[in-house]
Design an enzyme around this catalytic site. Structure first.
Site, mmCIF file in Angstrom:
data_model
loop_
_atom_site.group_PDB
_atom_site.id
_atom_site.type_symbol
_atom_site.label_atom_id
_atom_site.label_comp_id
_atom_site.label_asym_id
_atom_site.label_seq_id
_atom_site.Cartn_x
_atom_site.Cartn_y
_atom_site.Cartn_z
ATOM 1 N N ASP A 142 29.758 10.045 0.172
ATOM 2 C CA ASP A 142 30.284 9.218 -0.858
ATOM 3 C C ASP A 142 31.361 10.285 -1.780
ATOM 4 O O ASP A 142 30.652 11.427 -2.358
ATOM 5 C CB ASP A 142 29.341 8.767 -2.031
ATOM 6 C CG ASP A 142 29.983 7.870 -2.888
ATOM 7 O OD1 ASP A 142 30.356 6.798 -2.457
ATOM 8 O OD2 ASP A 142 30.085 8.405 -3.884
ATOM 9 N N GLU A 192 33.341 5.566 3.379
ATOM 10 C CA GLU A 192 33.560 4.255 2.975
ATOM 11 C C GLU A 192 35.048 4.207 3.456
ATOM 12 O O GLU A 192 35.902 5.050 3.401
ATOM 13 C CB GLU A 192 33.595 4.145 1.452
ATOM 14 C CG GLU A 192 32.155 3.844 1.227
ATOM 15 C CD GLU A 192 31.891 3.708 -0.327
ATOM 16 O OE1 GLU A 192 31.680 2.534 -0.840
ATOM 17 O OE2 GLU A 192 32.286 4.781 -1.146
ATOM 18 N N ASP A 198 25.909 8.333 -7.458
ATOM 19 C CA ASP A 198 26.744 8.762 -5.996
ATOM 20 C C ASP A 198 25.672 9.011 -4.995
ATOM 21 O O ASP A 198 26.064 8.621 -3.628
ATOM 22 C CB ASP A 198 27.681 9.976 -6.445
ATOM 23 C CG ASP A 198 28.647 9.717 -7.447
ATOM 24 O OD1 ASP A 198 29.130 8.484 -7.537
ATOM 25 O OD2 ASP A 198 29.265 10.587 -8.162
ATOM 26 N N CYS A 258 20.513 -1.112 -4.304
ATOM 27 C CA CYS A 258 19.708 -0.076 -4.514
ATOM 28 C C CYS A 258 19.238 0.320 -3.210
ATOM 29 O O CYS A 258 19.068 -0.390 -2.336
ATOM 30 C CB CYS A 258 18.539 -0.724 -5.283
ATOM 31 S SG CYS A 258 16.871 0.274 -5.426
#
Length: 343
Positions: free
Chosen positions: A100, A192, A274, A245
């Site tokens: 991330d 991502e 993060d 979550c």
């Protein structure tokens, strides 16, 4: 007085001076410290060219072209070489890591490792501003009157260009070390699909996002994972990695950017925001292997619903295609760029 650049277009001043040679004598001299280029002749290198010469002598590489360019007040020569790459395997083929990217930390890995953001641009900002002010006080070129730039202006412009080049080189060096380590150690890397162009419209964080170079990280991982026989999975843009979550899978409706800790109201998990997103990205690797084999909840729409009222298409986990890698030549080799710096 007649203008000294009457036929030079405006675009010429926004480009990097460079020339590319595809035919003629292009080789590395036996002393490994000189190269021969068409029309330029024999040039001395600041760095040794023994690596390129060794491949060329062994017959494992063939020089296709050479490009000479000016960058930061220094001349560089880069060779486009067709090489036969050996098959590599990652150190841990079964390892999965989610990365991330962010501003506070350049990357947060699902393993818990935090990669600090060096912020090279912010560190050099004071010096670059000083050099910019010094440049503005010098007599620069004027296209309207044909005025030449003074020697002091040229020296000040060279100093400013070198400062910018140093920041770019430091950033490029750090990103290459990070992406190479991820591609060589882990069998699967999950990142991502960020809309960097839209993120740059935020005036308060645009400079920091540009300094972190999110797009460059993904671009390097795209071809380095292929070189090392690892796999790159790109999560689609609408996947709520930060809102989900990593413990129970509950998804929050809203999560402000100022909330740096993820607190799950369902299972009570408290985790860094993060790190939670990185773990969710790593979990997508298992879904990518079983996509289409059973009922898997969709991750949201690929695009906004148009005004005509069409239903947005759902996307299942793991259906995002992995990026392509470097250019493959018809002979089966891989086209690679080798850089060297000339005096």
């Amino acid at each position: 007085m007649a203008p000294w650049w009457p036929e030079v277009s405006k675009e010429a001043f926004n480009t990097t001076p460079s020339v590319r040679f595809t035919t003629g004598a292009i080789r590395v001299e036996p002393d490994r410290k000189h190269v021969v280029l068409p029309r330029l002749g024999r040039l001395k290198l600041h760095e040794s060219g023994r690596k390129l010469a060794r491949h060329s002598d062994n017959g494992t590489a063939r020089i296709m072209s050479a490009t000479v360019r000016l960058d930061g007040g220094r001349w560089h020569v880069s060779f486009t070489v067709e090489v036969d790459r050996i098959e590599r395997t990652p150190a841990r083929p079964d390892s999965v890591v989610g990365a991330d990217v962010g501003i506070k930390h350049l990357a947060v890995l699902s393993t818990g490792e935090l990669i600090d953001n060096p912020r090279h641009l912010a560190a050099a900002q004071q010096r670059m501003r000083s050099l910019s002010r010094a440049l503005s006080r010098k007599t620069g070129p004027d296209r309207r009157t044909g005025r030449r730039a003074s020697k002091r202006w040229e020296r000040a412009a060279t100093r400013l260009g070198r400062a910018h080049a140093r920041v770019a080189n430091l950033r490029r060096d750090g990103l290459h070390k990070l992406t190479t380590r991820l591609a060589r150690q882990h069998g699967t890397v999950v990142v991502e699909d960020l809309n960097v162009a839209a993120m740059l419209r935020n005036r308060s964080i645009a400079r920091h996002i540009a300094d972190a170079a999110f797009g460059e990280i993904r671009r390097q991982l795209t071809y380095k994972t292929e070189w090392n026989s690892s796999r790159l999975i790109v999560a689609d843009r609408w996947y709520p990695s930060s809102k989900t979550c990593s413990g129970c899978g509950a998804v929050k409706t809203k999560l402000a950017l100022s909330e740096r800790t993820y607190d799950c109201t369902t299972c009570g998990l408290t985790l860094d925001r993060d790190l939670n997103a990185a773990r969710n990205l790593a979990a997508l690797a298992a879904d990518a292997a079983t996509a289409g084999s059973g009922p898997v909840p969709g991750r949201g729409a690929d695009r906004k619903t148009p005004l005509a009222g069409l239903v947005a298409t759902k996307r299942q986990p793991g259906t995002a295609t992995a990026g392509q890698t470097g250019t493959v030549s018809p002979q089966g080799g891989t086209t690679k760029r080798v850089l060297a710096r000339a005096h």
